[in-house]
Design a protein around this motif. Structure first.
Motif, mmCIF file in Angstrom:
data_model
loop_
_atom_site.group_PDB
_atom_site.id
_atom_site.type_symbol
_atom_site.label_atom_id
_atom_site.label_comp_id
_atom_site.label_asym_id
_atom_site.label_seq_id
_atom_site.Cartn_x
_atom_site.Cartn_y
_atom_site.Cartn_z
ATOM 1 N N UNK A 117 -67.756 2.451 -18.696
ATOM 2 C CA UNK A 117 -68.451 3.352 -17.770
ATOM 3 C C UNK A 117 -69.932 3.225 -18.119
ATOM 4 N N UNK A 118 -70.717 2.521 -17.313
ATOM 5 C CA UNK A 118 -72.103 2.228 -17.712
ATOM 6 C C UNK A 118 -72.982 3.466 -17.867
ATOM 7 N N UNK A 119 -72.766 4.480 -17.056
ATOM 8 C CA UNK A 119 -73.639 5.667 -17.103
ATOM 9 C C UNK A 119 -72.790 6.937 -17.044
ATOM 10 N N UNK A 120 -71.989 7.187 -18.073
ATOM 11 C CA UNK A 120 -71.179 8.417 -18.049
ATOM 12 C C UNK A 120 -72.069 9.647 -18.043
ATOM 13 N N UNK A 121 -71.615 10.685 -17.343
ATOM 14 C CA UNK A 121 -72.393 11.919 -17.315
ATOM 15 C C UNK A 121 -72.552 12.521 -18.692
ATOM 16 N N UNK A 122 -71.515 12.374 -19.521
ATOM 17 C CA UNK A 122 -71.598 12.845 -20.906
ATOM 18 C C UNK A 122 -70.638 12.057 -21.779
ATOM 19 N N UNK A 123 -71.031 11.916 -23.021
ATOM 20 C CA UNK A 123 -70.191 11.310 -24.051
ATOM 21 C C UNK A 123 -70.016 12.368 -25.128
ATOM 22 N N UNK A 159 -70.193 16.829 -31.114
ATOM 23 C CA UNK A 159 -71.589 16.431 -30.916
ATOM 24 C C UNK A 159 -71.639 15.498 -29.722
ATOM 25 N N UNK A 160 -72.832 15.138 -29.289
ATOM 26 C CA UNK A 160 -72.997 14.382 -28.052
ATOM 27 C C UNK A 160 -73.735 13.073 -28.298
ATOM 28 N N UNK A 161 -73.437 12.108 -27.454
ATOM 29 C CA UNK A 161 -74.224 10.877 -27.383
ATOM 30 C C UNK A 161 -74.872 10.788 -26.010
ATOM 31 N N UNK A 162 -75.973 10.063 -25.950
ATOM 32 C CA UNK A 162 -76.616 9.806 -24.669
ATOM 33 C C UNK A 162 -76.140 8.468 -24.119
ATOM 34 N N UNK A 163 -76.004 8.406 -22.803
ATOM 35 C CA UNK A 163 -75.508 7.188 -22.160
ATOM 36 C C UNK A 163 -76.396 5.984 -22.457
ATOM 37 N N UNK A 164 -77.682 6.194 -22.650
ATOM 38 C CA UNK A 164 -78.589 5.067 -22.862
ATOM 39 C C UNK A 164 -78.383 4.389 -24.216
ATOM 40 N N UNK A 208 -80.760 16.844 -40.973
ATOM 41 C CA UNK A 208 -80.514 18.274 -40.793
ATOM 42 C C UNK A 208 -79.003 18.484 -40.707
ATOM 43 N N UNK A 209 -78.585 19.710 -40.451
ATOM 44 C CA UNK A 209 -77.166 20.001 -40.302
ATOM 45 C C UNK A 209 -76.617 19.514 -38.956
ATOM 46 N N UNK A 210 -77.493 19.125 -38.042
ATOM 47 C CA UNK A 210 -77.072 18.610 -36.744
ATOM 48 C C UNK A 210 -76.990 17.086 -36.804
ATOM 49 N N UNK A 211 -75.901 16.497 -36.291
ATOM 50 C CA UNK A 211 -75.697 15.053 -36.362
ATOM 51 C C UNK A 211 -76.577 14.265 -35.397
ATOM 52 N N UNK A 212 -77.114 14.940 -34.383
ATOM 53 C CA UNK A 212 -77.662 14.310 -33.186
ATOM 54 C C UNK A 212 -78.453 13.030 -33.346
ATOM 55 N N UNK A 213 -79.548 13.044 -34.138
ATOM 56 C CA UNK A 213 -80.411 11.868 -34.174
ATOM 57 C C UNK A 213 -79.707 10.656 -34.763
ATOM 58 N N UNK A 214 -78.921 10.837 -35.795
ATOM 59 C CA UNK A 214 -78.240 9.705 -36.412
ATOM 60 C C UNK A 214 -77.186 9.078 -35.523
ATOM 61 N N UNK A 215 -76.809 9.771 -34.458
ATOM 62 C CA UNK A 215 -75.785 9.284 -33.537
ATOM 63 C C UNK A 215 -76.370 8.790 -32.220
ATOM 64 N N UNK A 216 -77.687 8.752 -32.111
ATOM 65 C CA UNK A 216 -78.283 8.443 -30.806
ATOM 66 C C UNK A 216 -79.409 7.432 -30.880
ATOM 67 N N UNK A 217 -79.284 6.472 -31.798
ATOM 68 C CA UNK A 217 -80.230 5.364 -31.796
ATOM 69 C C UNK A 217 -79.869 4.376 -30.689
ATOM 70 N N UNK A 218 -80.879 3.709 -30.187
ATOM 71 C CA UNK A 218 -80.675 2.740 -29.097
ATOM 72 C C UNK A 218 -79.708 1.638 -29.545
ATOM 73 N N UNK A 219 -78.827 1.267 -28.625
ATOM 74 C CA UNK A 219 -77.950 0.127 -28.867
ATOM 75 C C UNK A 219 -76.971 0.286 -30.005
ATOM 76 N N UNK A 220 -76.432 1.500 -30.196
ATOM 77 C CA UNK A 220 -75.526 1.715 -31.325
ATOM 78 C C UNK A 220 -74.134 2.191 -30.923
ATOM 79 N N UNK A 221 -73.891 2.448 -29.653
ATOM 80 C CA UNK A 221 -72.588 2.962 -29.233
ATOM 81 C C UNK A 221 -71.843 1.941 -28.401
#
Length: 283
Positions: A70-76, A101-106, A168-181
């Motif tokens: 799914x190239x552009x899922x509304x949410x992951x 936690x969430x990932x961004x489609x990009x 931090x206690x939030x996973x967000x940044x470590x899970x949302x680098x470009x080209x990692x999902x």
């Protein structure tokens, strides 16, 4: 069916695997614009099944460039600490509620594309996962009805930048680098998997088995996860639910093992597929 999103001659399209080839569905299904809209439409899915049974492949799989399923899922939506053994290796216990936690489609990339090791960290880790593709949206979904909302399954590598993950206690940044999902190579429709709990999963680094697990070992099963999220947020067709990773991740090994340029990591789920990605340094 095995459904794919891809580019051919620079144009996005979608289709179904037929042997070693692809049946192009975009040119056959009127009014269906992408894979997310296909899995939301029962009549279109039945028509697609007929085409796959009757039509010859339009071109070889090797003649297309795969895109994330799914190239552009509304949410992951991702789930952390969802295998008991992985919780133990991470020094955590499974709580009353799932870790969401969430990932961004990009951040997503396809089978065969290189995972991008960022310049700001050498703590680039792997996470083999089963991903669920939502076909029918909805809110306040009861667990006993949740599997009716599943279009199918695919492989996912939730590659993580560990030091950034724990800034931090939030996973967000470590899970949302470009080209990692990494997500793919295809979606296997739910009718092909009578019971997802019978699936096994492996993560292999340069051919060596690093992770192994059974989907029956999930602390929070797929119906409960779909239901839990739906109490807060409507699911939409094409949304992705990543179910968590089993034990064996790199940064909990002694010494730690992190991904580096030239490596190949595979997520292997028999019955679903094998997702393979090399690793390249960010430029």
């Amino acid at each position: 069916m095995k459904l794919v999103s891809y580019h051919r001659d620079g144009k996005p399209s979608f289709g179904a695997i037929a042997g070693k080839g692809v049946v192009d569905l975009a040119t056959r299904l009127r009014g269906v614009v992408d894979l997310a809209s296909l899995v939301a439409d029962d009549e279109a899915m039945a028509e697609a099944q007929r085409f796959v049974g009757q039509a010859e492949a339009d071109f070889l799989l090797e003649q297309v460039q795969l895109a994330p399923v799914i190239p552009r899922p509304g949410k992951v939506i991702c789930v952390g600490i969802n295998y008991v053994a992985h919780a133990a290796e991470a020094g955590r216990t499974v709580g009353k509620y799932p870790v969401i936690f969430q990932r961004y489609a990009q951040t997503l990339l396809a089978h065969g594309q290189p995972l991008i090791r960022p310049t700001v960290s050498d703590n680039f880790d792997f996470e083999a996962e089963l991903a669920v593709v939502i076909g029918r949206g909805g809110a306040h979904i009861a667990p006993e009805d949740a599997m009716k909302h599943v279009a199918g399954y695919t492989c996912f590598n939730d590659a993580s930048v560990r030091d950034w993950q724990f800034h931090t206690h939030q996973y967000g940044m470590g899970k949302n680098f470009r080209g990692t999902g990494a997500l793919g190579p295809w979606l296997v429709t739910a009718d092909e998997i009578p019971d997802y709990r019978e699936l096994t999963i492996e993560g292999r680094l340069n051919g060596e088995k690093m992770q192994t697990g059974k989907l029956s070992e999930l602390a929070f099963d797929i119906p409960s996860l779909i239901s839990y999220v739906s109490r807060a947020l409507d699911w939409q067709p094409g949304d992705i639910l990543a179910t968590g990773t089993p034990s064996g991740i790199g940064f909990k090994r002694q010494p730690p093992i992190f991904l580096k340029a030239g490596d190949t990591f595979e997520v292997i789920i028999p019955g679903v597929g094998a997702l393979s990605n090399t690793v390249a340094n960010e430029v």
